[in-house]
Design a protein around this motif. Sequence first.
Motif, PDB file in Angstrom:
ATOM      1  N   HIS A  61      40.528  34.003  41.441  1.00 25.36           N
ATOM      2  CA  HIS A  61      39.739  35.088  40.846  1.00 25.36           C
ATOM      3  C   HIS A  61      38.332  35.074  41.444  1.00 25.36           C
ATOM      4  N   GLY A 114      41.875  38.343  45.254  1.00 25.96           N
ATOM      5  CA  GLY A 114      42.224  38.327  43.831  1.00 25.96           C
ATOM      6  C   GLY A 114      42.281  39.731  43.273  1.00 25.96           C
ATOM      7  N   HIS A 141      45.491  41.910  41.614  1.00 27.24           N
ATOM      8  CA  HIS A 141      45.470  42.711  40.387  1.00 27.24           C
ATOM      9  C   HIS A 141      46.031  44.109  40.671  1.00 27.24           C
ATOM     10  N   CYS A 143      39.961  41.564  36.590  1.00 26.92           N
ATOM     11  CA  CYS A 143      38.980  40.844  35.787  1.00 26.92           C
ATOM     12  C   CYS A 143      37.583  41.157  36.328  1.00 26.92           C
ATOM     13  N   CYS A 170      36.789  39.619  39.846  1.00 27.57           N
ATOM     14  CA  CYS A 170      37.474  40.270  40.962  1.00 27.57           C
ATOM     15  C   CYS A 170      36.900  41.666  41.215  1.00 27.57           C
TER      16      CYS A 170
END
Length: 99
Positions: free
Chosen positions: A39, A44, A48, A56, A59
Amino acid sequence: MALALLRDGFKERSITQRTAVPGGTLYRLAIDHGITAPHGTVEGHRCHEAADTEPCDECSLADGRDQARKRARHRRSGSPAAAAGAARAPGSPWRTPRR
């Protein structure tokens, strides 16, 4: 091997150079095997996206920085003629004033 490199934090470009696995395929394989990149990295964020999940905060921030770098690189890569002023029309308000 490509998935292990992704999990260990290698950049997409480095993984592609070492394994010849293109980026899109890399992220689909990672999702199929339950592997994610660390992340807070662009990779990362792409994991996603491949998983169709909300990125997140870490990221999202990494992706924003990457996009800003790409835009800045694009702005700096203007043609040399335009940078020298050769593309300016005579009488243009953007002409360099004479001294």
